[in-house]
Design an enzyme around this catalytic site. Structure first.
Site, PDB file in Angstrom:
ATOM      1  CB  THR A 208      26.552  68.115  42.177  1.00 51.39           C
ATOM      2  OG1 THR A 208      25.668  66.990  42.263  1.00 51.39           O
ATOM      3  CG2 THR A 208      25.965  69.084  41.179  1.00 51.39           C
TER       4      THR A 208
ATOM      5  CG  MET B 106      25.079  57.374  43.672  1.00 51.72           C
ATOM      6  SD  MET B 106      26.602  58.245  44.167  1.00 51.72           S
ATOM      7  CE  MET B 106      27.081  57.257  45.601  1.00 51.72           C
TER       8      MET B 106
ATOM      9  CG  ASP C 185      23.378  63.913  42.532  1.00 55.47           C
ATOM     10  OD1 ASP C 185      23.708  62.758  42.187  1.00 55.47           O
ATOM     11  OD2 ASP C 185      23.159  64.234  43.708  1.00 55.47           O
TER      12      ASP C 185
ATOM     13  NE  ARG D 298      30.850  59.701  46.776  1.00 52.89           N
ATOM     14  CZ  ARG D 298      30.185  59.983  47.886  1.00 52.89           C
ATOM     15  NH1 ARG D 298      28.984  60.521  47.807  1.00 52.89           N
ATOM     16  NH2 ARG D 298      30.709  59.740  49.064  1.00 52.89           N
TER      17      ARG D 298
ATOM     18  NE  ARG E 276      18.983  62.346  49.057  1.00 51.88           N
ATOM     19  CZ  ARG E 276      20.250  62.627  49.293  1.00 51.88           C
ATOM     20  NH1 ARG E 276      20.852  63.558  48.607  1.00 51.88           N
ATOM     21  NH2 ARG E 276      20.920  61.977  50.215  1.00 51.88           N
TER      22      ARG E 276
ATOM     23  CD  GLU F   5      20.739  57.476  45.352  1.00 48.62           C
ATOM     24  OE1 GLU F   5      20.960  56.767  46.337  1.00 48.62           O
ATOM     25  OE2 GLU F   5      21.368  58.536  45.137  1.00 48.62           O
TER      26      GLU F   5
ATOM     27  N   GLY G   4      29.352  65.689  48.603  1.00 47.26           N
ATOM     28  CA  GLY G   4      29.894  64.402  48.178  1.00 47.26           C
ATOM     29  C   GLY G   4      31.054  64.579  47.228  1.00 47.26           C
TER      30      GLY G   4
END
Lengths: 408, 408
Positions: free
Chosen positions: B140, B186, B142, B298, B188, B243, B11
């Site tokens: 990332t 965001m 994340d 992002r 996961r 999320e 991503g």
């Protein structure tokens, strides 16, 4: 000497507080204004006397600057529609104003707020009430008030949308597989904000390939054909769509969701992009994503348009100036004198010409196919998003002004 | 002399191009690198030989600066998971690199990309292939790669989330009626980005009242109690939620939506905030709205963290430096030497320690009630969002670099 009262109403914006700053600055240089008050939560605060005294709090350039860069209505807002049945509510408001020696009242808001200014000034005039002057100052990211070339808050929301599309399009273009991204933009009956997505193409960005405004009836079959046509020569197809697009029968595309109505009887919308996402999934079957710019588009003070903030302040100054000089029942307006170079003037318009009218995008500013805007629209939009602002931050986080805490 | 090849994967982020700039800068000062190539669409471009020569295009400070401020992967991306069954795909990649005289390959990406670097360097080592050095550079939003203190792209996304929350909270607070706003962020399996919403309280903002990370099992009954408790003393309640929050049985809260899985077998998620919106509507019945920060979080280059961009570039330089000096199978990492004042160092970690591991938020950085983060988390986050960037604009619209057009 009489006092000035300011109140804000309707949906917030990134520029509405600059208008308060303009009112305050005009009052600061006047010898006719004693104290400057803010009513909390719009006309509700006017009625119940929930005021704060802004005179000292805002008597500094730094505080006024911070106010200009603080998003959303610093005095709070309300969605109170006046009772049309009789004059009792108007009497209650006017009595409340007179009881507190308010001589000047500037109400900042959109269509519904200008309706309040209209009714209030008509009541004052009818009852021959002296020394109380009520003026409107425009505010709506929807840009749908008539008489003014454009509305404070619109330029900043348009800039947010344009900049965000430059970024979203880059994000969507990274993969080499067909993918459709549908971005839903605010606008119940006017497509101005959706049109602003086209500005993302200005510096070589590929922008949205398809733009659907709510002024043109939305044909789902035509939409699928448009998307297929784009996909035939481009993998990453980005679509901008007004939340308020309607079917050919006049029903909102999102209406099937059954979201009910707001207090004004407007259909409460959401999910237009979701409906289109499902449609693309079913009819085309490629990767598809929907995005709502949601509240971010109206409160992104960090990305406000410098032109918008300046004009918003000037419109507050104009409204205050007229009230101080004994004018009532008008709304401050900005007039475009010249487009390139961009030159404006400030004036006022009779409130009865403004209240409850919606200025929609002219039919001829939408292309024939109904899936893009014309060069005339671009010329109109370009100056409104110009100028960067660099709001104060501390340790990387924005600093905002907080005028009150009760009721939040 | 051998050439350098750079590719990007996974991503996009607002900082991933700064890492490319870092690789390019390190190559520019080397006498061991001939040309600097970029493979388009990650490992797919490596395999099919879709290269662009960056050597001249980026041989200017202005272009490199523009690259750093361009969001999303300028070389495109892919989501190709290597075939684990046999070595044929690895052989294909290595043969392609050798055929084009690539001596150094820097792959910029997240967990899955580091898995590619791991397999590739193991293959090269096993087959005793000389003069081909493969390095990983982390990327990332994340923030879930191990061995590095944090990941490039995270700080910018965190800054976007923090700034956006300061604005959203202001927007939500304008009315004096109870209203719940649920913002989906965001993440996961790692809640780092959701935690960043807490930074919005730093300068006196009221921030989100409730923060739910995906590391802690989500109890819907407890959630409703938390919201009710907040509503008892505040009208505008704002909730931040990952999320990827999961029910106590380990299923994703949004799983009922049946959205299927992506090519990596990860559950493709969306709609967690929507699920919670419905829950609040049903169980509490007050005004409620859900917001997804979606792709904006992002790709918001206009709101990137200066610290993040600088570190992203330094990590690209580190990865390139090691490859040029004959190191393979490592990922560049940033180490926090001191928190206040913030001081970092750059190093590398064995790729096998990185690939396919996820660094989650430590249990002790979430409060006991599971609805907020601790001061330790705040100390970790603070330096990462510091520093403002003012990317180039023209006529109010961002300017971005466009390195290629095919396949978009």
């Amino acid at each position: 000497m009489k006092h000035m009262l300011i109140a804000q109403s309707g949906g917030p914006s990134a520029a509405i507080n600059a208008t308060v700053a303009g009112v305050v600055e005009r009052c600061m240089i006047s010898d006719k204004v004693d104290r400057i008050y803010g009513a909390i939560n719009g006309i509700k605060g006017v009625i119940n006397g929930h005021y704060i005294d802004l005179t000292d709090i805002l008597a500094s350039p730094e505080q006024l600057d911070l106010l200009c860069h603080t998003p959303s209505a610093a005095l709070g807002s309300c969605r109170l529609k006046l009772n049309n049945a009789d004059e009792s509510q108007l009497k209650e408001i006017v009595d409340a104003l007179l009881a507190r020696d308010i001589g000047y009242f500037v109400y900042i808001g959109g269509n519904d707020s200008m309706d309040t200014v209209d009714k209030l000034s008509a009541y004052i005039s009818k009852h021959n009430i002296k020394d109380l002057y009520v003026m409107g100052a425009p505010k709506t990211i929807d840009n749908d008030l008539p008489e003014t070339d454009h509305c404070p808050g619109f330029g900043s929301a348009a800039k947010y949308i344009a900049a965000t599309f430059t970024e979203l399009v880059k994000d969507c273009e990274v993969y080499d597989i067909p993918a459709v991204t549908i971005v839903e933009i605010m606008g119940r009956n006017a497509g101005w904000l959706t049109a602003a997505s086209a500005l993302s193409r200005e510096n070589g960005g590929s922008g949205p390939q398809l733009i659907y405004l709510c002024e043109r009836a939305f044909d789902t079959e035509r939409f699928i054909e448009d998307v297929k046509s784009c996909l035939s020569h481009k993998n990453a197809v980005v679509v901008a769509v007004s939340e308020g697009v309607k079917n050919t029968d006049g029903s909102y595309l999102s209406e099937s969701k059954g979201r009910g109505v707001d207090v004004f009887g407007h259909a409460a919308l959401s999910g237009t992009a979701k409906v289109l996402e499902s449609l693309v999934k079913e009819k085309i079957g490629c990767k598809v994503r929907s995005i709502e710019l949601n509240l971010m588009q109206r409160c992104a003070a960090h990305l406000a348009s410098a032109n918008d903030l300046s004009e918003s302040k000037m419109l507050g100054m104009t409204a205050a100036d007229r009230a101080i000089n004994g004018v009532s029942g008008q709304m401050a307006v900005v007039l475009r004198k010249h487009n390139d170079p961009y030159r404006v003037a400030y004036s006022t318009a009779d409130i009865s010409l403004v209240a409850n009218y919606e200025k929609k995008v002219p039919e001829e500013w939408i292309n024939e196919a109904g899936n893009d805007v014309t060069e005339e629209m671009m010329e109109y939009l370009r100056p409104l998003v110009r100028g960067e602002v660099y709001p104060a931050t501390q340790a990387g986080i924005p600093i905002h002004l907080n005028l009150y805490t009760e009721g939040k």
